[in-house]
Motif scaffolding. Structure first.
Motif, short mmCIF file in Angstrom:
data_model
loop_
_atom_site.label_atom_id
_atom_site.label_comp_id
_atom_site.label_asym_id
_atom_site.label_seq_id
_atom_site.Cartn_x
_atom_site.Cartn_y
_atom_site.Cartn_z
N GLY A 282 -11.12 4.45 2.35
CA GLY A 282 -10.02 3.85 1.61
C GLY A 282 -8.70 4.55 1.86
O GLY A 282 -7.66 3.90 2.06
N VAL A 283 -8.69 5.86 1.85
CA VAL A 283 -7.46 6.62 2.11
C VAL A 283 -6.94 6.31 3.51
O VAL A 283 -5.74 6.08 3.72
CB VAL A 283 -7.72 8.13 1.94
CG1 VAL A 283 -6.53 8.95 2.44
CG2 VAL A 283 -8.00 8.47 0.48
N GLN A 284 -7.84 6.30 4.48
CA GLN A 284 -7.42 6.00 5.86
C GLN A 284 -6.82 4.61 5.97
O GLN A 284 -5.79 4.42 6.64
CB GLN A 284 -8.63 6.13 6.79
CG GLN A 284 -9.16 7.54 6.94
CD GLN A 284 -10.50 7.58 7.67
OE1 GLN A 284 -11.11 6.54 7.93
NE2 GLN A 284 -10.96 8.77 8.00
N GLU A 285 -7.45 3.63 5.31
CA GLU A 285 -6.95 2.25 5.40
C GLU A 285 -5.63 2.08 4.66
O GLU A 285 -4.82 1.22 5.02
CB GLU A 285 -8.00 1.29 4.83
CG GLU A 285 -9.29 1.24 5.62
CD GLU A 285 -9.11 0.68 7.02
OE1 GLU A 285 -8.37 -0.31 7.19
OE2 GLU A 285 -9.71 1.24 7.96
N MET A 286 -5.40 2.87 3.64
CA MET A 286 -4.10 2.84 2.96
C MET A 286 -3.00 3.35 3.89
O MET A 286 -1.87 2.86 3.86
CB MET A 286 -4.16 3.69 1.69
CG MET A 286 -5.03 3.10 0.59
SD MET A 286 -5.34 4.29 -0.74
CE MET A 286 -3.71 4.42 -1.48
#
Length: 730
Positions: free
Chosen positions: A665-669
């Motif tokens: 999730g952090v990476q996709e944000m």
């Protein structure tokens, strides 16, 4: 706190003035497919620098990958360093003190006699809730001069034999891969200044144990202790012991540079990727800072099983501990974990490995990918035996020998029920998670440009199974194998474990469409014209996604039809993640956003714990506020002593699919990719300042700094990929 390297993990702590740590190594499976610890080590120093009132500090040196414990008072100052060699299966303990001290080191083992596992304990094995008796067989521990040898060698009969018989595969048993046969694991504990000091007994937490002791010959300012670990399917015990001696010889030959090489490995690991958030404040009271810190801590835990033969387990990895400290209702030994030891649940395992692409940890991915490649013959053989057609049938919960879990297969099966199917309300027809592993392989090729030819048989066999099997099923029901549009009828199927007896389930449709499309996009060298024509014909037979109106809005349907709902997943958004059919810069994004916002089934099943991937959905849909809020819930401090020991959630502690989904999730944000396009900050909050370094397809590295929502620095390697960067509109 966790400590590890290569494929070894330790839990290290100090209690009552003594240092303790558990030993765990990838690939240790007993006769019941339980994943046991290799033992516990206890260090007692005299005079004791860790008494009450003395100065004390225990620190995980994250950048260098080791644990440092310091203590003492007055003129005595002692430092103990615990570390694991990344390149050899060796655990090292180094003691340095300003004053001469004595050291007593105990190897503690609680498997000292054969014992029947309690009903709840069997959940750590492949027998789970079965009423069959499960005997945990004792280990062998003995002094060898001034060394302590410990090992377990599996008996001839294991849960593999039980499962093969249960699943009507006796006639092909000799063709099946059996990883439990002759499996032997253990090691030797020794120290250059240590001598044998006898045994004692005790009880820690819920388990009685026997301690096998070494003590220092004389007081000294420096002491060392080594544990050499070995796992092998050796034909004889003698052969296994010879392998252990070889490990010791190699470690001795390379010991001069071992620590330096291990530190170098960890430094390059941290240099190749990072996400640091709000470091200017570095306050544990800052929820966003916690997200960044715990992202890094969890990535450390993943690095500890970089080179294991088996994937990092979703339900605790190498770092489980006494279960009564997870939940008081688990009064079992330190070997316990919920949901099995040699059983790998694909829906959960995938979340541990997806973040490794954008973190550039490509060398950590083979344990998961090779797991499926290694078991391909077993998966193809069961398809052939049951249905007499080609293709690999990988079930959702799969044993380390490629068959469905013994208990999940169904213990009270109706007469005449298809032996190829699990008689299981949750897992029936749940085969399509293998398609996600196929996509992971294809993404590995796109990110790294490395040759994936060895994996092509796996990819082809997985898509071939669905094409063949659903024509086979349709042919048994009626005269036509395809519908009126020339499409497969993917029935009976399942949309994850939630929408059951489904027709054209969204994850299956999305998986087949995506994997076949990506196979066709591979460079020409990967397949002949004839093979590509077959893939193209297969793709034409894949049905389209289904849609429905919810609260007045068009949304993605979980399937065309289904008969019941029973779990809490949101499979109607699997076309968003993992399959990427919808997302930033792609057509019809509004339909996917509507699915999140207005689908009442999706709304009811929202959750942040464990394997739930709501944060990833929101990030890919550009819903910044929702993505940030769920990410904070998911990656906030665990509430346990180590901040990244989340759980138990739906699984266990530490919950690795909880951490993995948080990382994704952090990476996709921060960054999303679509073939050559790179979208930066597609769902990044304005008040999260960050420094990051992530990897993108085509051997691309993107690093930058974000302040108040603005990208104030950006570096793209290679430079020509800078033109593919797309920033948010002002």
């Amino acid at each position: 706190m966790p400590c590890g390297g290569g494929d070894i993990g330790l839990n290290v702590w100090v209690e009552n003035g003594e240092i303790l740590f558990y030993l765990s190594r990838s690939g240790t499976f007993d006769e019941n497919n339980l994943f046991p610890k290799l033992g516990r080590v206890r260090l007692n120093l005299q005079p004791n620098p860790f008494t009450a009132g003395a100065k004390f500090r225990q620190e995980l040196k994250l950048k260098e990958g080791y644990v440092e414990i310091t203590g003492g008072e007055g003129r005595q100052a002692t430092m103990v360093k615990v570390w694991v060699d990344v390149f050899r299966p060796v655990v090292q303990v180094e003691v340095n003190s300003s004053q001469p001290i004595r050291v007593e080191a105990s190897y503690e083992n609680w498997r000292t006699q054969n014992r029947e596992l309690l009903a709840g304990e069997k959940f750590a094995t492949s027998l789970k809730w079965s009423k069959l008796k499960a005997i945990q067989y004792k280990d062998e521990v003995q002094p060898l001069g001034n060394d302590i040898l410990f090992y377990h060698r599996n008996r001839d009969s294991t849960v593999f034999d039980l499962t093969v018989n249960q699943q009507h595969l006796i006639k092909v048993k000799g063709q099946l891969i059996n990883p439990l046969h002759n499996l032997t694991y253990g090691g030797i504990m020794r120290g250059p200044n240590m001598v044998w000091a006898g045994t004692s007994s005790g009880k820690y937490s819920q388990a009685d144990y026997t301690a096998y002791k070494l003590k220092s010959k004389t007081p000294a300012r420096t002491h060392q202790l080594q544990m050499y670990l070995h796992v092998d399917q050796a034909t004889t015990l003698t052969e296994w012991q010879a392998g252990l001696r070889q490990i010791i010889r190699q470690a001795e030959a390379g010991k001069k540079n071992a620590f330096r090489n291990t530190q170098k490995w960890w430094r390059q690991y941290w240099d190749r990727s990072y996400v640091l958030i709000n470091t200017e404040s570095a306050s544990s009271a800052d929820a966003a800072w916690q997200v960044g810190r715990n992202y890094q801590l969890f990535r450390y835990m993943l690095g500890c099983n970089a080179y294991g033969k088996y994937p990092t387990k979703f339900n605790g990895g190498l770092f489980t501990y006494d279960p009564v400290f997870v939940d008081a209702k688990y009064p079992f030994s330190p070997d316990h974990r919920q949901w099995g030891g040699g059983t790998f649940t694909a829906q959960n395992q995938r979340l541990v490995y997806w973040p490794m692409l954008k973190s550039g940890d490509f060398d950590l991915m083979p344990p998961q990918l090779q797991f499926y490649r290694r078991l391909l013959p077993n998966a193809e053989l069961r398809t052939n035996v049951y249905w007499n057609h080609p293709g690999a049938s990988f079930t959702e919960q799969i044993e380390n020998f490629g068959l469905p879990n013994f208990a999940e297969y169904g213990l009270d099966r109706p007469a005449g029920f298809d032996p190829g199917l699990e008689h299981n309300a949750w897992l029936e027809y749940h085969w399509d998670t293998a398609l996600e592993i196929c996509l992971m392989v294809l993404d590995l090729e796109r990110f790294t440009q490395q040759d994936i030819t060895p994996y092509l048989p796996l990819l082809e066999s997985c898509v071939n199974f669905f094409d063949e099997h659903y024509q086979y099923l349709a042919g048994r029901r009626g005269a036509k194998k395809l519908d009126q549009n020339g499409h497969l009828v993917l029935y009976p199927g399942t949309a994850a474990e939630t929408f059951k007896m489904a027709n054209n389930a969204a994850p299956t449709v999305a998986g087949m469409q995506t994997v076949l499309s990506r196979l066709l996009e591979l460079p020409a060298t990967y397949a002949s014209t004839e093979k590509r024509a077959r893939w193209q014909e297969m793709l034409k037979r894949v049905p389209t996604l289904s849609f429905r109106e919810m609260q007045g809005h068009k949304t993605i349907a979980p399937a065309k039809t289904w008969e019941r709902k029973q779990n809490t997943e949101i499979p109607q958004l699997y076309p968003v993640f993992p399959y990427g059919m919808y997302g930033i810069g792609k057509p019809d994004l509004e339909v996917a956003v509507n699915t999140w916002k207005y689908d009442t089934d999706a709304i009811k099943n929202r959750n942040y714990t464990s394997w739930h991937q709501d944060n990833i959905f929101c990030a890919r849909l550009g819903l910044t506020a929702e993505a940030a809020a769920i990410t904070i819930q998911k990656l906030q401090d665990s509430g346990r002593r180590f901040p990244a020991f989340w759980g138990p959630g739906h699984d266990y502690v530490p919950d690795h699919n909880w951490g993995g989904s948080g990382m994704i999730g952090v990476q996709e944000m921060l960054m999303q990719t679509d073939n050559r396009k790179i979208y930066l900050l597609p769902a990044w909050p304005l008040d999260w300042n960050a420094e990051f370094k992530l990897h993108a397809p085509y051997k691309t590295v993107v690093s930058g700094k974000v302040v108040n929502g603005k990208l104030i620095s950006l570096e793209v390697t290679p430079k020509e990929r800078r033109k593919d960067i797309i920033l948010p509109k002002e």
